[in-house]
Design a protein around this motif. Structure first.
Motif, mmCIF file in Angstrom:
data_model
loop_
_atom_site.group_PDB
_atom_site.id
_atom_site.type_symbol
_atom_site.label_atom_id
_atom_site.label_comp_id
_atom_site.label_asym_id
_atom_site.label_seq_id
_atom_site.Cartn_x
_atom_site.Cartn_y
_atom_site.Cartn_z
ATOM 1 N N GLY A 190 0.900 -1.134 -0.096
ATOM 2 C CA GLY A 190 -0.079 0.082 0.099
ATOM 3 C C GLY A 190 0.700 1.119 0.041
ATOM 4 O O GLY A 190 0.620 2.271 -0.869
ATOM 5 N N LEU A 192 4.105 1.378 -0.959
ATOM 6 C CA LEU A 192 4.502 1.464 -2.387
ATOM 7 C C LEU A 192 3.959 2.123 -3.244
ATOM 8 O O LEU A 192 4.113 3.016 -3.957
ATOM 9 C CB LEU A 192 4.913 0.121 -2.897
ATOM 10 C CG LEU A 192 6.325 -0.438 -2.115
ATOM 11 C CD1 LEU A 192 6.565 -1.634 -3.026
ATOM 12 C CD2 LEU A 192 7.570 0.348 -1.911
ATOM 13 N N LEU A 193 2.492 1.758 -3.531
ATOM 14 C CA LEU A 193 1.681 2.304 -4.455
ATOM 15 C C LEU A 193 1.320 3.673 -4.155
ATOM 16 O O LEU A 193 1.483 4.527 -5.043
ATOM 17 C CB LEU A 193 0.234 1.580 -4.424
ATOM 18 C CG LEU A 193 0.071 0.191 -4.685
ATOM 19 C CD1 LEU A 193 -1.218 -0.360 -4.385
ATOM 20 C CD2 LEU A 193 0.556 0.229 -6.353
ATOM 21 N N VAL A 194 1.356 4.340 -2.918
ATOM 22 C CA VAL A 194 1.225 5.961 -2.519
ATOM 23 C C VAL A 194 2.306 6.251 -3.027
ATOM 24 O O VAL A 194 2.331 7.468 -3.563
ATOM 25 C CB VAL A 194 0.962 5.973 -1.063
ATOM 26 C CG1 VAL A 194 1.133 7.611 -0.658
ATOM 27 C CG2 VAL A 194 -0.353 5.503 -0.766
ATOM 28 N N TYR A 196 4.653 5.595 -5.379
ATOM 29 C CA TYR A 196 4.707 5.663 -6.818
ATOM 30 C C TYR A 196 3.671 6.517 -7.447
ATOM 31 O O TYR A 196 3.862 7.372 -8.255
ATOM 32 C CB TYR A 196 4.513 4.391 -7.564
ATOM 33 C CG TYR A 196 5.717 3.201 -7.466
ATOM 34 C CD1 TYR A 196 6.552 3.650 -8.603
ATOM 35 C CD2 TYR A 196 5.793 2.213 -6.711
ATOM 36 C CE1 TYR A 196 7.693 2.877 -8.657
ATOM 37 C CE2 TYR A 196 6.915 1.448 -6.830
ATOM 38 C CZ TYR A 196 7.715 1.470 -7.709
ATOM 39 O OH TYR A 196 8.852 0.919 -7.729
ATOM 40 N N PHE A 197 2.577 6.933 -6.694
ATOM 41 C CA PHE A 197 1.586 7.843 -7.064
ATOM 42 C C PHE A 197 2.184 9.034 -6.926
ATOM 43 O O PHE A 197 2.000 9.847 -7.901
ATOM 44 C CB PHE A 197 0.377 7.462 -6.276
ATOM 45 C CG PHE A 197 -1.035 8.636 -6.741
ATOM 46 C CD1 PHE A 197 -1.761 8.157 -7.805
ATOM 47 C CD2 PHE A 197 -1.168 9.314 -5.753
ATOM 48 C CE1 PHE A 197 -2.485 9.182 -8.411
ATOM 49 C CE2 PHE A 197 -2.146 10.196 -6.199
ATOM 50 C CZ PHE A 197 -2.944 10.126 -7.137
#
Lengths: 224, 219
Positions: A190, A192-194, A196-197
């Motif tokens: 989670g 990591l996704l943030v 990258y976003f």
């Protein structure tokens, strides 16, 4: 680890990979832009050999899928040529060339959108081919290249996650290590996704700024 | 150097893997086409409670790497939910959801291209929202965007080898396993690369054919 509250206690370890992700994105970006301009211009060349080279490059580096290319250059090429590049260099070159193949099409389309009269005017002024590109065509074509290039750079950033599969300890591989140690999958991936976003948003912002800069003082009258 | 006997040895494995890759893409494609339409219709809703979540999902998913999304779903299922979907099902689900966020934008462009009068006429005929989309809007909006949808399906095909990272036995994973067992990567990986170039050329030609057909149909 650190004494931040969860899930932020995971951040220091994850961010150790951020630097490598940024390096590969910037390096890949430079390679991609170079390849795009070179092969994009060649695809409009009068020399059939250059046009063929450009068509082959675009077909191979677009068609073969980024992960397969990465594996091929990292695992297969040394068996064929005895040249072994380290994983980070392979990542930068392969991802750059992959995105560059899409970029070459963007450059080609932008060059085709410049009215023929501009080339004729340059010929009438007795400009050389290089001068025509450098002073007449490119400054005009660049504005229509910026938004698609922004999208391609986001594709490149997302593509950098693939280097984790050839052992580069980027953001994604750090996350994978941490997951194998702690099994806190939801928090780790989670976060990591943030991250990258947020990186994607940064790229979007930079390209908005570039677009704004390059459109200063331009007349959007339409017509020719 | 290149060895032909290795080629014949690895070929059956690679073809098995290719079938799995195509299964994953076919499954992901159906999901992306349906879910993308749902996002696009939700974004046109007058209620912010419906349109904003759709916008948020599409923007977020498009801005983050497919690989991390695969890891997220795969490892969360293992670590938190216990054993969930099979790796292939996980892959189809993530590919489908990821590309639905791209197809949503394509549908949106198609819906934006429909003249206001068409919506008004449907309203004047007292059609329900479902009837409006089903009988008036979609039959006009979808044909011209088919080639663009096709391009994203090609993009999905090119990203499908990522499923090898969550242990799906697709084409790249078969090549990798053979490579690990025989210390020989050149032939398997080259065959996979060439097959993929041929596949994407073929898919590109089909989309081009579709573009010409729909252009002829709508003009």
């Amino acid at each position: 680890m650190s004494n931040l509250p969860p899930p932020l206690d995971l951040l220091p370890f994850l961010l150790e990979g951020l630097w490598i992700t940024v390096i590969i994105t910037l390096g890949g970006c430079a390679v991609a832009i170079g390849m795009s301009v070179l092969f994009g211009v060649w695809s409009k060349s009068t020399d059939p050999i250059l046009r063929w080279l450009s068509a082959i490059y675009i077909t191979v580096f677009r068609g073969a899928s980024a992960l397969i290319l990465l594996y091929w250059f990292y695992f297969a090429m040394p068996e064929l040529t005895n040249i072994r590049l380290d994983a980070i260099t392979t990542g930068i070159l392969v991802l750059g060339a992959n995105v560059g193949a899409y970029g070459a099409e963007v450059v080609r389309a932008s060059l085709e959108a410049i009215p023929k009269g501009q080339y004729q005017a340059a010929a009438a002024l007795n400009l050389s081919r290089w001068q025509t590109m450098r002073y007449v065509i490119f400054p005009q074509a660049i504005l229509s290249m910026i938004p698609p290039f922004g999208n391609l750079m986001i594709e490149l950033l997302k593509g950098t996650a693939l280097v984790s599969t050839i052992t580069v300890a980027d953001l994604t591989l750090q996350g994978k290590f941490l997951r194998d140690d702690t099994h806190r999958s939801f928090e780790i991936f989670g976060l990591l996704l943030v991250i990258y976003f947020l990186l994607s948003m940064t790229i979007t912002g930079v390209f908005r700024l570039l677009e704004h800069r390059h459109s200063q003082g331009r007349d959007y009258g339409g017509g020719n | 150097m290149w060895k032909w006997d290795v080629v014949w040895q690895v070929m059956p494995d690679i073809l098995n893997g290719l079938v799995v890759t195509l299964e994953a893409v076919a499954g992901g494609m159906v999901l992306a086409l349906l879910l993308g339409l749902l996002w696009a219709v939700m974004r046109r809703s007058k209620s912010h409670y419906i349109s904003w979540p759709a916008w948020g999902v599409v923007e977020f998913v498009r801005s983050t790497p497919l690989l991390v999304q695969l890891f997220f779903v795969y490892y969360v299922m293992i670590d938190i939910v216990g054993r969930g979907f099979s790796p292939l099902m996980t892959g189809i689900l993530v590919l489908g959801v990821h590309y639905s966020c791209y197809t949503a934008e394509v549908y949106r462009a198609g819906l934006d291209g429909i003249a206001r009068g068409q919506w008004n006429a449907a309203k004047a005929l007292n059609l329900t929202p479902y009837q409006t989309y089903r009988y008036v809007i979609l039959p006009q909006a979808i044909p011209p965007i088919l080639p663009n949808l096709g391009n994203y399906l090609i993009a999905m095909l090119k990203e499908a080898p990522l499923l090898s990272t969550i242990t799906v036995l697709e084409i790249l994973n078969e090549a990798k396993i053979f490579g690990n067992e025989h210390y020989r990567y050149l032939e398997p990986l080259t065959i996979v690369g060439v097959l993929f170039i041929l596949l994407s050329l073929l898919a590109g030609l089909s989309v081009e054919w579709l573009r010409k057909r729909t252009a002829a149909m709508t003009s």
